[in-house]
Design an enzyme around this catalytic site. Structure first.
Site, PDB file in Angstrom:
ATOM      1  N   PHE A 144       0.858  -1.180   0.000  1.00  0.00           N
ATOM      2  CA  PHE A 144       0.000   0.000   0.000  1.00  0.00           C
ATOM      3  C   PHE A 144       0.893   1.228   0.000  1.00  0.00           C
ATOM      4  O   PHE A 144       1.600   1.494   0.986  1.00  0.00           O
ATOM      5  CB  PHE A 144      -0.843  -0.039   1.276  1.00  0.00           C
ATOM      6  CG  PHE A 144      -1.861   1.048   1.442  1.00  0.00           C
ATOM      7  CD1 PHE A 144      -3.157   0.898   0.966  1.00  0.00           C
ATOM      8  CD2 PHE A 144      -1.539   2.220   2.131  1.00  0.00           C
ATOM      9  CE1 PHE A 144      -4.110   1.885   1.163  1.00  0.00           C
ATOM     10  CE2 PHE A 144      -2.495   3.212   2.333  1.00  0.00           C
ATOM     11  CZ  PHE A 144      -3.781   3.041   1.847  1.00  0.00           C
ATOM     12  N   GLY A 145       0.922   1.943  -1.111  1.00  0.00           N
ATOM     13  CA  GLY A 145       1.861   3.050  -1.245  1.00  0.00           C
ATOM     14  C   GLY A 145       1.181   4.398  -1.117  1.00  0.00           C
ATOM     15  O   GLY A 145       0.578   4.900  -2.069  1.00  0.00           O
ATOM     16  N   THR A 147       2.746   6.913   1.595  1.00  0.00           N
ATOM     17  CA  THR A 147       3.809   7.809   2.071  1.00  0.00           C
ATOM     18  C   THR A 147       4.851   8.072   0.980  1.00  0.00           C
ATOM     19  O   THR A 147       5.184   7.181   0.206  1.00  0.00           O
ATOM     20  CB  THR A 147       4.510   7.151   3.285  1.00  0.00           C
ATOM     21  OG1 THR A 147       3.527   6.847   4.260  1.00  0.00           O
ATOM     22  CG2 THR A 147       5.564   8.058   3.883  1.00  0.00           C
ATOM     23  N   ARG A 283      15.502 -15.086  38.507  1.00  0.00           N
ATOM     24  CA  ARG A 283      16.770 -14.381  38.738  1.00  0.00           C
ATOM     25  C   ARG A 283      16.952 -14.081  40.225  1.00  0.00           C
ATOM     26  O   ARG A 283      16.143 -13.384  40.845  1.00  0.00           O
ATOM     27  CB  ARG A 283      16.758 -13.060  37.958  1.00  0.00           C
ATOM     28  CG  ARG A 283      17.955 -12.183  38.168  1.00  0.00           C
ATOM     29  CD  ARG A 283      19.147 -12.692  37.419  1.00  0.00           C
ATOM     30  NE  ARG A 283      20.263 -11.764  37.459  1.00  0.00           N
ATOM     31  CZ  ARG A 283      21.495 -12.099  37.111  1.00  0.00           C
ATOM     32  NH1 ARG A 283      21.759 -13.329  36.706  1.00  0.00           N
ATOM     33  NH2 ARG A 283      22.464 -11.211  37.164  1.00  0.00           N
ATOM     34  N   GLN A 294       9.993  -5.314  46.402  1.00  0.00           N
ATOM     35  CA  GLN A 294       8.845  -4.408  46.238  1.00  0.00           C
ATOM     36  C   GLN A 294       8.980  -3.522  44.999  1.00  0.00           C
ATOM     37  O   GLN A 294       7.996  -3.267  44.302  1.00  0.00           O
ATOM     38  CB  GLN A 294       8.681  -3.538  47.486  1.00  0.00           C
ATOM     39  CG  GLN A 294       8.201  -4.344  48.682  1.00  0.00           C
ATOM     40  CD  GLN A 294       7.999  -3.491  49.918  1.00  0.00           C
ATOM     41  OE1 GLN A 294       8.432  -2.341  49.985  1.00  0.00           O
ATOM     42  NE2 GLN A 294       7.349  -4.052  50.912  1.00  0.00           N
ATOM     43  N   LEU A 353      15.144  -7.148  33.035  1.00  0.00           N
ATOM     44  CA  LEU A 353      16.055  -8.180  32.523  1.00  0.00           C
ATOM     45  C   LEU A 353      17.527  -7.774  32.612  1.00  0.00           C
ATOM     46  O   LEU A 353      18.405  -8.583  32.315  1.00  0.00           O
ATOM     47  CB  LEU A 353      15.706  -8.534  31.070  1.00  0.00           C
ATOM     48  CG  LEU A 353      14.688  -9.671  30.916  1.00  0.00           C
ATOM     49  CD1 LEU A 353      13.300  -9.234  31.342  1.00  0.00           C
ATOM     50  CD2 LEU A 353      14.648 -10.179  29.482  1.00  0.00           C
ATOM     51  N   GLU A 378       0.960   4.501  10.552  1.00  0.00           N
ATOM     52  CA  GLU A 378      -0.509   4.592  10.726  1.00  0.00           C
ATOM     53  C   GLU A 378      -0.876   5.808  11.565  1.00  0.00           C
ATOM     54  O   GLU A 378      -1.798   5.768  12.372  1.00  0.00           O
ATOM     55  CB  GLU A 378      -1.091   3.333  11.384  1.00  0.00           C
ATOM     56  CG  GLU A 378      -0.658   2.020  10.782  1.00  0.00           C
ATOM     57  CD  GLU A 378      -1.146   1.797   9.389  1.00  0.00           C
ATOM     58  OE1 GLU A 378      -2.028   2.563   8.939  1.00  0.00           O
ATOM     59  OE2 GLU A 378      -0.653   0.893   8.724  1.00  0.00           O
ATOM     60  N   PHE A 398      -3.546  21.100  12.900  1.00  0.00           N
ATOM     61  CA  PHE A 398      -2.549  20.404  12.081  1.00  0.00           C
ATOM     62  C   PHE A 398      -1.588  21.374  11.401  1.00  0.00           C
ATOM     63  O   PHE A 398      -0.479  21.018  11.078  1.00  0.00           O
ATOM     64  CB  PHE A 398      -3.242  19.553  11.011  1.00  0.00           C
ATOM     65  CG  PHE A 398      -3.838  18.294  11.580  1.00  0.00           C
ATOM     66  CD1 PHE A 398      -3.096  17.121  11.621  1.00  0.00           C
ATOM     67  CD2 PHE A 398      -5.127  18.284  12.092  1.00  0.00           C
ATOM     68  CE1 PHE A 398      -3.629  15.963  12.153  1.00  0.00           C
ATOM     69  CE2 PHE A 398      -5.673  17.127  12.632  1.00  0.00           C
ATOM     70  CZ  PHE A 398      -4.921  15.968  12.668  1.00  0.00           C
TER      71      PHE A 398
HETATM   72  C1  LIG Z   1       8.607   0.354   9.245  1.00  0.00           C
HETATM   73  C2  LIG Z   1       7.633   1.276   8.573  1.00  0.00           C
HETATM   74  C3  LIG Z   1       6.684   0.777   7.696  1.00  0.00           C
HETATM   75  C4  LIG Z   1       5.805   1.634   7.019  1.00  0.00           C
HETATM   76  N1  LIG Z   1       4.893   1.110   6.123  1.00  0.00           N
HETATM   77  C5  LIG Z   1       4.154   1.966   5.346  1.00  0.00           C
HETATM   78  C6  LIG Z   1       3.314   1.457   4.300  1.00  0.00           C
HETATM   79  O1  LIG Z   1       3.175   0.236   4.120  1.00  0.00           O
HETATM   80  N2  LIG Z   1       2.657   2.345   3.498  1.00  0.00           N
HETATM   81  C7  LIG Z   1       2.778   3.695   3.660  1.00  0.00           C
HETATM   82  O2  LIG Z   1       2.185   4.430   2.880  1.00  0.00           O
HETATM   83  N3  LIG Z   1       3.562   4.206   4.656  1.00  0.00           N
HETATM   84  C8  LIG Z   1       4.258   3.377   5.489  1.00  0.00           C
HETATM   85  N4  LIG Z   1       5.071   3.885   6.484  1.00  0.00           N
HETATM   86  C9  LIG Z   1       5.235   5.335   6.598  1.00  0.00           C
HETATM   87  C10 LIG Z   1       4.561   5.942   7.814  1.00  0.00           C
HETATM   88  O3  LIG Z   1       3.177   5.930   7.669  1.00  0.00           O
HETATM   89  C11 LIG Z   1       5.150   7.348   7.979  1.00  0.00           C
HETATM   90  O4  LIG Z   1       6.479   7.190   8.406  1.00  0.00           O
HETATM   91  C12 LIG Z   1       4.360   8.206   8.959  1.00  0.00           C
HETATM   92  O5  LIG Z   1       3.138   8.608   8.404  1.00  0.00           O
HETATM   93  C13 LIG Z   1       5.133   9.450   9.393  1.00  0.00           C
HETATM   94  O6  LIG Z   1       5.626  10.128   8.301  1.00  0.00           O
HETATM   95  P1  LIG Z   1       7.178  10.592   8.266  1.00  0.00           P
HETATM   96  O7  LIG Z   1       8.017   9.428   8.618  1.00  0.00           O
HETATM   97  O8  LIG Z   1       7.392  11.240   6.949  1.00  0.00           O
HETATM   98  O9  LIG Z   1       7.308  11.632   9.439  1.00  0.00           O
HETATM   99  P2  LIG Z   1       6.942  13.183   9.377  1.00  0.00           P
HETATM  100  O10 LIG Z   1       5.581  13.362   8.807  1.00  0.00           O
HETATM  101  O11 LIG Z   1       8.073  13.897   8.723  1.00  0.00           O
HETATM  102  O12 LIG Z   1       6.906  13.546  10.920  1.00  0.00           O
HETATM  103  C14 LIG Z   1       8.091  13.852  11.681  1.00  0.00           C
HETATM  104  C15 LIG Z   1       7.654  14.279  13.059  1.00  0.00           C
HETATM  105  O13 LIG Z   1       6.831  15.425  12.959  1.00  0.00           O
HETATM  106  C16 LIG Z   1       5.645  15.237  13.700  1.00  0.00           C
HETATM  107  N5  LIG Z   1       4.543  16.019  13.134  1.00  0.00           N
HETATM  108  C17 LIG Z   1       3.928  15.836  11.949  1.00  0.00           C
HETATM  109  N6  LIG Z   1       2.935  16.731  11.786  1.00  0.00           N
HETATM  110  C18 LIG Z   1       2.938  17.495  12.904  1.00  0.00           C
HETATM  111  C19 LIG Z   1       2.148  18.589  13.354  1.00  0.00           C
HETATM  112  N7  LIG Z   1       1.141  19.075  12.611  1.00  0.00           N
HETATM  113  N8  LIG Z   1       2.430  19.117  14.559  1.00  0.00           N
HETATM  114  C20 LIG Z   1       3.432  18.642  15.316  1.00  0.00           C
HETATM  115  N9  LIG Z   1       4.202  17.608  14.956  1.00  0.00           N
HETATM  116  C21 LIG Z   1       3.959  17.034  13.758  1.00  0.00           C
HETATM  117  C22 LIG Z   1       5.400  13.746  13.610  1.00  0.00           C
HETATM  118  O14 LIG Z   1       4.506  13.328  14.603  1.00  0.00           O
HETATM  119  C23 LIG Z   1       6.810  13.224  13.789  1.00  0.00           C
HETATM  120  O15 LIG Z   1       7.113  13.198  15.138  1.00  0.00           O
HETATM  121  C24 LIG Z   1       5.882   3.031   7.239  1.00  0.00           C
HETATM  122  C25 LIG Z   1       6.831   3.529   8.155  1.00  0.00           C
HETATM  123  C26 LIG Z   1       7.683   2.682   8.819  1.00  0.00           C
HETATM  124  C27 LIG Z   1       8.677   3.235   9.790  1.00  0.00           C
END
Ligand SMILES: Cc1cc2nc3c(=O)[nH]c(=O)nc-3n(C[C@H](O)[C@H](O)[C@H](O)COP(=O)(O)OP(=O)(O)OC[C@H]3O[C@@H](n4cnc5c(N)ncnc54)[C@H](O)[C@@H]3O)c2cc1C
Length: 399
Positions: A144-145, A147, A283, A294, A353, A378, A398
């Site tokens: 699912f693409g 990001t 342990r 405790q 641990l 997510e 946002f």
């Molecule tokens: C292992 C893994 C698997 C994944 N699988 C999928 C997949 O199958 N399909 C897919 O489409 N995506 C996937 N993703 C992507 C994932 O959904 C994104 O990483 C996520 O939505 C966050 O986007 P970003 O990494 O670009 O972070 P950014 O959006 O750059 O966020 C960086 C930081 O800014 C914060 N932030 C963002 N907006 C705000 C705001 N308005 N106010 C304050 N703080 C904010 C965030 O909370 C975060 O702490 C995956 C990610 C990982 C790590």
């Protein structure tokens, strides 16, 4: 003669979930499904997972077939070879899978809640017939693409474009962090068109499509994560998902997947807590078991409380979902709380641990590392705080 009362120091230990009598809240049918998934995790995942995590490779296609045979792929969807089970049963299956590893639950979530759900909910009859039965059986894998390298929390900014050329669609762009990307047979790709964001069903053998795997991860190592490169990928008109128009399409898929995480994250936490209790009992430190101190018991009690409260919340959301009434902001409440508490539990268990907690001999630090990804994907913690904040105040913060 009066019998001697049972010693207060020698009670039979109960499990964290047992203390809450969680099983009494789950139907017999749902418990049977949960038990079957738990057995698969015990027999097939737990013996291998440390090796898969260390080498950063999993037999994704074999596992998909085994999970498909058990009926967990798209298990909460109806028809087309899907098991049509309750949302609560699906949640409990996610919990058991994630007690094995978040990477295995991710494989199942992406397949069922993202790729299959998108086709099931927004696809044409032809798309459903072509893909869903094979995906439910684990014979075809989906990804699912959404990001992109520059757009994660704000998918509305996406740069991937789909333009019309005659009756064809031509897709160009890059997706990032895509689970199952390099092993998928089909990718659901979201792209900007002249008329809003649309979803496309892209067979991964289409010329111009490639999915280089992302390496050097320290989290979700037992999961395939990839970039998707779309270089003038030409598709027939019929590749577009007809019923999804605008970002609400992909966002509703994410809501499905994050519902699974509400339960799943607690599976990782439960596995950590059970490991920590068993370790603390065995342990010996300063001439008595660590479990008899405790300070240790306070940690165990507090973690059990959070695990049980999270479970009650998950089951409540499950009931709402089964009744067709769960709202996205309620799923955000669950994801926000349960992942945050699960990672806190994993880290606290690691302290119990000691040094042994940093190796793959025990599952605790693997779960803690995995939960770093679960905290981010997510919808990040911050994004869900903003969703809940908006629900409470009516004001979007946002931007
Ligand atoms: C292992 C893994 C698997 C994944 N699988 C999928 C997949 O199958 N399909 C897919 O489409 N995506 C996937 N993703 C992507 C994932 O959904 C994104 O990483 C996520 O939505 C966050 O986007 P970003 O990494 O670009 O972070 P950014 O959006 O750059 O966020 C960086 C930081 O800014 C914060 N932030 C963002 N907006 C705000 C705001 N308005 N106010 C304050 N703080 C904010 C965030 O909370 C975060 O702490 C995956 C990610 C990982 C790590």
């Amino acid at each position: 003669m009066a019998t001697k009362p049972q010693s207060r120091t020698q009670r039979k230990p109960q499990s964290p979930m047992g203390l809450f009598d969680i099983d009494s809240l789950v139907s017999e049918e749902d418990r049977a499904i949960q038990g079957a998934v738990r057995r698969l995790v015990e027999d097939r995942i737990k013996p291998e997972i440390a090796e898969w995590f260390e080498t950063g490779s999993i037999p994704a296609r074999d596992l998909a077939k085994e999970l498909g045979s058990l009926g967990v792929l798209g298990m909460h969807l109806e028809g087309y070879g899907c098991a049509g089970m309750s949302a609560t049963a699906y949640g409990l299956a996610c919990l058991e899978l994630e007690a094995g590893d978040s990477g295995i639950r991710s494989l199942v979530s992406v397949q069922g809640s993202l790729a299959m759900f998108a086709i099931h909910h927004f696809g044409s009859e032809e798309q459903k017939q072509e893909w869903l039965p094979r995906m439910a059986a684990g014979e075809a894998l989906g990804c699912f693409g959404l990001t992109e390298p520059d757009f994660g929390s704000n998918p509305a900014g996406m740069r991937t474009r789909a333009r019309k050329d005659g009756s064809d669609w031509v897709l160009t762009g890059n997706k990032m962090w895509i689970t199952n990307g390099s092993v998928a047979d089909v990718a659901i790709v979201w792209a900007q068109t002249e008329d809003k964001v649309r979803g496309f069903v892209v067979p991964t053998d289409t010329p111009g499509f490639s999915a280089p795997e992302i390496k050097k991860k320290l989290s979700l190592r037992a999961s395939v994560t990839s970039e998707l490169v779309l270089d003038e990928v030409r598709l027939p008109e019929s590749a577009m998902l007809p019923e999804a128009k605008g970002l609400s399409g992909p966002l509703s898929c994410l809501n499905e997947a994050r519902y699974g995480i509400v339960f799943g994250s607690l599976g990782a936490a439960r596995d950590c807590l059970e490991t920590a209790i068993s370790y603390a009992n065995e342990r010996e430190i300063f001439d008595k078991p660590l479990a008899a101190y405790q300070l240790t018991q306070a940690k165990l009690a507090d973690m059990t409380l959070e695990l049980g409260k999270g479970m009650l919340l998950a089951l409540h959301l499950g009931r709402l979902k089964d009744a067709g009434n769960v709202r996205p902001e309620q799923v955000s409440l669950g994801k926000l709380n349960n992942v945050r508490e699960a990672i806190a539990i994993a880290r606290e268990c690691r302290t119990i641990l000691g040094a042994a907690g940093i190796t793959l001999e025990h599952p605790v630090m693997r779960h803690a590392n995995n939960l770093e990804s679960v905290l981010t994907y997510e919808g990040t913690t911050e994004v869900h705080q903003l969703v809940v904040g908006q629900a409470l105040t009516g004001k979007s913060a946002f931007r």
